[in-house]
Scaffold this motif. Structure first.
Motif, PDB file in Angstrom:
ATOM      1  N   ASP A 293      77.398 -13.369  30.416  1.00 53.86           N
ATOM      2  CA  ASP A 293      77.932 -12.147  31.009  1.00 53.86           C
ATOM      3  C   ASP A 293      76.904 -11.487  31.923  1.00 53.86           C
ATOM      4  OD1 ASP A 293      79.120  -9.662  31.550  1.00 53.86           O
ATOM      5  OD2 ASP A 293      79.987  -9.526  29.546  1.00 53.86           O
ATOM      6  N   GLY A 294      77.332 -11.194  33.161  1.00 61.72           N
ATOM      7  CA  GLY A 294      76.494 -10.437  34.090  1.00 61.72           C
ATOM      8  C   GLY A 294      75.392 -11.216  34.765  1.00 61.72           C
ATOM      9  N   LEU A 295      75.424 -12.543  34.685  1.00 64.74           N
ATOM     10  CA  LEU A 295      74.352 -13.351  35.269  1.00 64.74           C
ATOM     11  C   LEU A 295      74.581 -13.566  36.764  1.00 64.74           C
ATOM     12  CD1 LEU A 295      71.811 -15.123  34.935  1.00 64.74           C
ATOM     13  CD2 LEU A 295      73.363 -17.044  34.461  1.00 64.74           C
ATOM     14  N   ARG A 296      73.654 -13.103  37.579  1.00 66.87           N
ATOM     15  CA  ARG A 296      73.679 -13.349  39.019  1.00 66.87           C
ATOM     16  C   ARG A 296      73.028 -14.692  39.338  1.00 66.87           C
ATOM     17  NH1 ARG A 296      71.942  -8.024  42.413  1.00 66.87           N
ATOM     18  NH2 ARG A 296      70.892  -9.683  43.578  1.00 66.87           N
TER      19      ARG A 296
ATOM     20  N   SER B  28      85.755  -6.694  39.021  1.00 65.80           N
ATOM     21  CA  SER B  28      84.764  -7.617  38.457  1.00 65.80           C
ATOM     22  C   SER B  28      84.097  -6.984  37.237  1.00 65.80           C
ATOM     23  CB  SER B  28      83.731  -7.983  39.525  1.00 65.80           C
ATOM     24  OG  SER B  28      83.222  -6.812  40.162  1.00 65.80           O
ATOM     25  N   ILE B  29      84.903  -6.820  36.187  1.00 67.78           N
ATOM     26  CA  ILE B  29      84.430  -6.301  34.906  1.00 67.78           C
ATOM     27  C   ILE B  29      84.895  -7.235  33.798  1.00 67.78           C
ATOM     28  CG2 ILE B  29      84.162  -3.908  35.617  1.00 67.78           C
ATOM     29  CD1 ILE B  29      86.875  -3.285  34.567  1.00 67.78           C
ATOM     30  N   THR B  30      84.333  -7.097  32.611  1.00 66.57           N
ATOM     31  CA  THR B  30      84.340  -8.181  31.631  1.00 66.57           C
ATOM     32  C   THR B  30      85.723  -8.582  31.132  1.00 66.57           C
ATOM     33  OG1 THR B  30      82.100  -7.643  30.957  1.00 66.57           O
ATOM     34  CG2 THR B  30      83.423  -8.910  29.394  1.00 66.57           C
ATOM     35  N   LEU B  31      86.546  -7.656  30.674  1.00 65.40           N
ATOM     36  CA  LEU B  31      87.830  -8.076  30.099  1.00 65.40           C
ATOM     37  C   LEU B  31      88.790  -8.630  31.156  1.00 65.40           C
ATOM     38  CD1 LEU B  31      89.336  -8.461  27.504  1.00 65.40           C
ATOM     39  CD2 LEU B  31      90.241  -6.138  27.709  1.00 65.40           C
ATOM     40  N   PRO B  32      88.969  -7.984  32.315  1.00 64.01           N
ATOM     41  CA  PRO B  32      89.797  -8.624  33.340  1.00 64.01           C
ATOM     42  C   PRO B  32      89.293 -10.010  33.729  1.00 64.01           C
ATOM     43  CG  PRO B  32      89.450  -6.324  33.899  1.00 64.01           C
ATOM     44  CD  PRO B  32      88.561  -6.621  32.729  1.00 64.01           C
ATOM     45  N   CYS B  33      87.980 -10.158  33.831  1.00 60.15           N
ATOM     46  CA  CYS B  33      87.418 -11.467  34.186  1.00 60.15           C
ATOM     47  C   CYS B  33      87.752 -12.520  33.135  1.00 60.15           C
ATOM     48  CB  CYS B  33      85.905 -11.356  34.350  1.00 60.15           C
ATOM     49  SG  CYS B  33      85.376 -10.490  35.842  1.00 60.15           S
TER      50      CYS B  33
ATOM     51  N   GLY C  28      87.575 -22.643  18.839  1.00 57.99           N
ATOM     52  CA  GLY C  28      86.795 -21.602  18.187  1.00 57.99           C
ATOM     53  C   GLY C  28      86.206 -20.656  19.204  1.00 57.99           C
ATOM     54  N   MET C  29      85.931 -19.429  18.756  1.00 54.50           N
ATOM     55  CA  MET C  29      85.428 -18.385  19.640  1.00 54.50           C
ATOM     56  C   MET C  29      84.334 -17.619  18.905  1.00 54.50           C
ATOM     57  SD  MET C  29      87.868 -15.554  21.406  1.00 54.50           S
ATOM     58  CE  MET C  29      87.333 -13.902  21.790  1.00 54.50           C
ATOM     59  N   PHE C  30      83.162 -17.503  19.552  1.00 54.14           N
ATOM     60  CA  PHE C  30      81.997 -16.855  18.964  1.00 54.14           C
ATOM     61  C   PHE C  30      81.490 -15.833  19.977  1.00 54.14           C
ATOM     62  CE2 PHE C  30      82.602 -21.058  17.360  1.00 54.14           C
ATOM     63  CZ  PHE C  30      82.403 -20.939  15.993  1.00 54.14           C
ATOM     64  N   TYR C  31      81.480 -14.547  19.596  1.00 55.74           N
ATOM     65  CA  TYR C  31      81.285 -13.514  20.599  1.00 55.74           C
ATOM     66  C   TYR C  31      80.698 -12.254  19.974  1.00 55.74           C
ATOM     67  CZ  TYR C  31      85.818 -11.817  18.759  1.00 55.74           C
ATOM     68  OH  TYR C  31      86.835 -11.365  17.953  1.00 55.74           O
ATOM     69  N   SER C  32      80.206 -11.362  20.848  1.00 57.62           N
ATOM     70  CA  SER C  32      79.549 -10.141  20.395  1.00 57.62           C
ATOM     71  C   SER C  32      80.195  -8.870  20.922  1.00 57.62           C
ATOM     72  CB  SER C  32      78.070 -10.160  20.810  1.00 57.62           C
ATOM     73  OG  SER C  32      77.953 -10.252  22.221  1.00 57.62           O
ATOM     74  N   TRP C  33      81.267  -9.004  21.703  1.00 54.68           N
ATOM     75  CA  TRP C  33      81.941  -7.841  22.290  1.00 54.68           C
ATOM     76  C   TRP C  33      83.395  -7.868  21.844  1.00 54.68           C
ATOM     77  CZ3 TRP C  33      85.082  -7.026  27.008  1.00 54.68           C
ATOM     78  CH2 TRP C  33      85.151  -5.659  27.353  1.00 54.68           C
ATOM     79  N   GLU C  34      83.775  -6.940  20.980  1.00 57.00           N
ATOM     80  CA  GLU C  34      85.051  -7.020  20.267  1.00 57.00           C
ATOM     81  C   GLU C  34      86.292  -7.071  21.158  1.00 57.00           C
ATOM     82  OE1 GLU C  34      87.285  -5.013  16.413  1.00 57.00           O
ATOM     83  OE2 GLU C  34      85.648  -3.936  17.393  1.00 57.00           O
ATOM     84  N   PRO C  35      86.364  -6.378  22.307  1.00 53.14           N
ATOM     85  CA  PRO C  35      87.584  -6.458  23.113  1.00 53.14           C
ATOM     86  C   PRO C  35      87.968  -7.877  23.538  1.00 53.14           C
ATOM     87  CG  PRO C  35      86.308  -4.556  23.793  1.00 53.14           C
ATOM     88  CD  PRO C  35      85.447  -5.324  22.825  1.00 53.14           C
ATOM     89  N   LEU C  36      87.035  -8.814  23.494  1.00 53.17           N
ATOM     90  CA  LEU C  36      87.377 -10.190  23.859  1.00 53.17           C
ATOM     91  C   LEU C  36      88.352 -10.835  22.889  1.00 53.17           C
ATOM     92  CD1 LEU C  36      83.948 -11.636  25.063  1.00 53.17           C
ATOM     93  CD2 LEU C  36      85.916 -11.011  26.465  1.00 53.17           C
TER      94      LEU C  36
ATOM     95  N   SER D 200      79.297 -17.446  34.669  1.00 52.08           N
ATOM     96  CA  SER D 200      79.233 -16.001  34.481  1.00 52.08           C
ATOM     97  C   SER D 200      80.581 -15.399  34.854  1.00 52.08           C
ATOM     98  CB  SER D 200      78.131 -15.391  35.336  1.00 52.08           C
ATOM     99  OG  SER D 200      78.034 -14.001  35.117  1.00 52.08           O
ATOM    100  N   ASP D 201      80.917 -14.276  34.229  1.00 52.58           N
ATOM    101  CA  ASP D 201      82.172 -13.607  34.572  1.00 52.58           C
ATOM    102  C   ASP D 201      82.035 -12.758  35.828  1.00 52.58           C
ATOM    103  OD1 ASP D 201      80.428 -11.935  33.202  1.00 52.58           O
ATOM    104  OD2 ASP D 201      81.978 -10.949  32.020  1.00 52.58           O
TER     105      ASP D 201
END
Length: 257
Positions: free
Chosen positions: A10-13, A44-49, A91-99, A190-191
């Motif tokens: 996430d957020g990697l340029r 260009s924000i996380t959930l829409p991406c 499987g899905m492993f994540y740290s941001w709950e809205p995903l 990256s998203d």
């Protein structure tokens, strides 16, 4: 049996990969296929991406235009649902709950949320450690690494702290690659990027993202010349796993041979 591991950084340029010490990212580019000019979506924000990544639709079609989930008025199956209906285990492993909303209920064999704990040195490491035992058991694994975005918001994109966090992710990625099963293809994207302490605009710094593919059947050192965006992920993964595509998806299947 082919397997796919997909990682969002996430957020990697893309230009951070040159500005920071990133031997693992560089090795993936040398030994696999890559582009440093893939496109995000607006906003260009996380959930829409991520809705675009897993549903191969732009935000104006899937309807998620903020980090608050909105069900589709005209539902389209996402990647997790397509794989489930084909008998594949994801499987899905994540740290941001809205995903959690990128996958519909009952479509995942494993789902582990390890909430970001304001410690960028530890948070993604915990997510990686949770995922590693499952990669060889699942057909498709989604691994989300969110700390680079968090540091970008706190300290600024391309700041010294941001570049140090990119280097931390590079070290974690090395662990993943070292343990990657021989039948597993790694896809990494990256998203969105970012500028100053923000993202979500049409600024090229927000909209340009890296993409890499590494593993069985992927040509070494192949620069991907054709335009690509987040919409290509879902159809490409489905094709790699031998699963038919959702007809409403708008992205293309990428070839890496």
């Amino acid at each position: 049996m082919p397997r796919v591991l997909y990682i969002t950084t996430d957020g990697l340029r893309p230009d951070a990969l040159e500005a920071a010490y990133t031997p693992t990212f560089r090795a993936l580019m040398q030994e696999g296929a890559f582009t440093l000019s893939a496109r995000s979506v607006m906003p260009s924000i996380t959930l829409p991406c991520h809705m675009s990544l897993f549903h191969s639709l732009p935000p104006e079609r899937h309807g998620v235009v903020s980090n608050t989930f909105t069900p589709m008025a005209r539902p389209v199956r996402g990647l997790f649902e397509v794989l489930k209906q084909a008998g594949k285990r994801s499987g899905m492993f994540y740290s941001w709950e809205p995903l959690r909303d990128v996958a519909r209920p009952l479509s995942l064999a494993v789902s582990k949320l390890i909430a970001y704990d304001n410690n960028p040195e530890v948070s993604d490491q915990k997510v990686v450690e949770a995922a590693l035992p499952y990669i060889s058991e699942l057909d498709f694994t989604f691994l989300y690494l969110g700390s680079v975005d968090e540091v970008g918001h706190l300290e600024g994109w391309m700041s010294p702290a941001y570049l140090r966090q990119v280097e931390h992710i590079d070290a974690l990625l090395s662990r993943i690659v070292e343990g990657l099963p021989s039948d597993t293809t790694l896809l990494l994207m990256s998203d969105h990027g970012g500028h100053l302490r923000m993202h979500g605009t049409q600024d090229p710094a927000d909209m340009t993202v890296p993409f890499m593919a590494y593993g069985p059947g992927v040509a070494r050192g192949r620069a991907i010349d054709e335009p690509m965006s987040l919409l290509e992920l879902a159809p490409t993964v489905a094709a790699m796993l031998g699963v038919g595509l959702e007809p409403a998806w708008e992205g293309r299947v990428l070839k890496f041979g």
